[in-house]
Design a protein around this motif. Sequence first.
Motif, mmCIF file in Angstrom:
data_model
loop_
_atom_site.group_PDB
_atom_site.id
_atom_site.type_symbol
_atom_site.label_atom_id
_atom_site.label_comp_id
_atom_site.label_asym_id
_atom_site.label_seq_id
_atom_site.Cartn_x
_atom_site.Cartn_y
_atom_site.Cartn_z
ATOM 1 N N ASP A 215 3.306 8.571 12.465
ATOM 2 C CA ASP A 215 2.151 7.837 12.961
ATOM 3 C C ASP A 215 2.102 6.481 12.278
ATOM 4 N N ALA A 216 0.986 5.770 12.436
ATOM 5 C CA ALA A 216 0.877 4.423 11.864
ATOM 6 C C ALA A 216 0.942 4.435 10.340
ATOM 7 N N GLU A 217 0.547 5.541 9.717
ATOM 8 C CA GLU A 217 0.575 5.612 8.258
ATOM 9 C C GLU A 217 1.977 5.786 7.704
ATOM 10 N N GLY A 218 2.828 6.502 8.432
ATOM 11 C CA GLY A 218 4.179 6.747 7.948
ATOM 12 C C GLY A 218 5.075 7.241 9.055
ATOM 13 N N ARG A 219 6.341 6.762 9.045
ATOM 14 C CA ARG A 219 7.248 7.078 10.132
ATOM 15 C C ARG A 219 8.664 7.274 9.610
ATOM 16 N N LEU A 220 9.364 8.224 10.213
ATOM 17 C CA LEU A 220 10.804 8.327 10.062
ATOM 18 C C LEU A 220 11.407 7.656 11.284
ATOM 19 N N ILE A 221 12.195 6.603 11.056
ATOM 20 C CA ILE A 221 12.805 5.867 12.163
ATOM 21 C C ILE A 221 14.203 6.423 12.374
ATOM 22 N N LEU B 212 0.799 -1.219 0.000
ATOM 23 C CA LEU B 212 0.000 0.000 0.000
ATOM 24 C C LEU B 212 0.833 1.270 0.000
ATOM 25 N N CYS B 213 2.002 1.212 0.589
ATOM 26 C CA CYS B 213 2.889 2.375 0.645
ATOM 27 C C CYS B 213 4.186 1.961 1.324
ATOM 28 N N ILE B 214 5.190 2.789 1.212
ATOM 29 C CA ILE B 214 6.343 2.689 2.104
ATOM 30 C C ILE B 214 5.988 3.514 3.337
ATOM 31 N N SER B 215 5.972 2.863 4.466
ATOM 32 C CA SER B 215 5.524 3.539 5.686
ATOM 33 C C SER B 215 6.660 3.792 6.661
ATOM 34 N N GLU B 216 7.869 3.342 6.313
ATOM 35 C CA GLU B 216 8.956 3.453 7.285
ATOM 36 C C GLU B 216 10.285 3.486 6.561
ATOM 37 N N ILE B 217 11.146 4.407 6.959
ATOM 38 C CA ILE B 217 12.504 4.471 6.448
ATOM 39 C C ILE B 217 13.442 4.714 7.628
ATOM 40 N N GLY B 218 14.491 3.910 7.710
ATOM 41 C CA GLY B 218 15.459 4.067 8.781
ATOM 42 C C GLY B 218 16.449 5.178 8.493
ATOM 43 N N LEU B 219 16.681 6.035 9.468
ATOM 44 C CA LEU B 219 17.587 7.172 9.327
ATOM 45 C C LEU B 219 18.599 7.168 10.469
#
Length: 224
Positions: free
Chosen positions: A174-180, A134-141
């Motif tokens: 949030d649950a839809e998208g996060r910067l980790i 459905l989407c990319i919801s998380e990217i590790g930084l």
Amino acid sequence: MKLSKVLLSTQQFEAIKGFYGSLLGLDVLEDQPSQLLFQAGSTILAFRKASPQDQPYYHIAFTIPANKFSEAKQWVSERGIALFSKDGQNEFLFENWNATAFYFYDPDGNLIEFIAHHTLNNTTDEAFGSKNLLCISEIGLPVDNVSQVVKELTETFRLRLWSGDGQQFAALGDAEGRLIVVDKHRPWFPDGRIPGVFDTRVSIEGTDSALVVLQNGLYELRST
């Protein structure tokens, strides 16, 4: 929060194109010698040529429908992709997020996560397939100073600290998208690798800036 585009680096254009385009079935939007673009649900997943001295690897997560977790595991396994297993388990429950995830690697050794957030209204009756990414919801930084980065990102993008201590680990959004945002010496869950810091560009829907993580572990905001 929604991630509209995630741009990563790779040394293996053909392998990456085969994995995401042919194996996972994402639509190829652009296929150039220096850049690949895929449509991953509502997010564009892009790769560009890495610097010769780099062997980049990242952590990204794709949201899948909340009711398709077991079906998604079977779908991935049927494509010959080995699921990451730890202590005999290949699925991981995040109770504080009300989410379940499984992991595997792409040809670059990127840690790929399929995650079902049970708080999201995204169930479907369709058989699981590439359209259910459905989407990319998380990217590790990975960064040098988590608290400083958290402060500047929350002020710039009006993000909230969704999870974490804000010192070693912070999930912003949030649950839809996060910067980790993590300390660059903190091992990734669940495979325990120390993060690498490589060129990363993340565009957030509804803003006119993108977050860019640079080779030295610092970051800056640029116009998209």
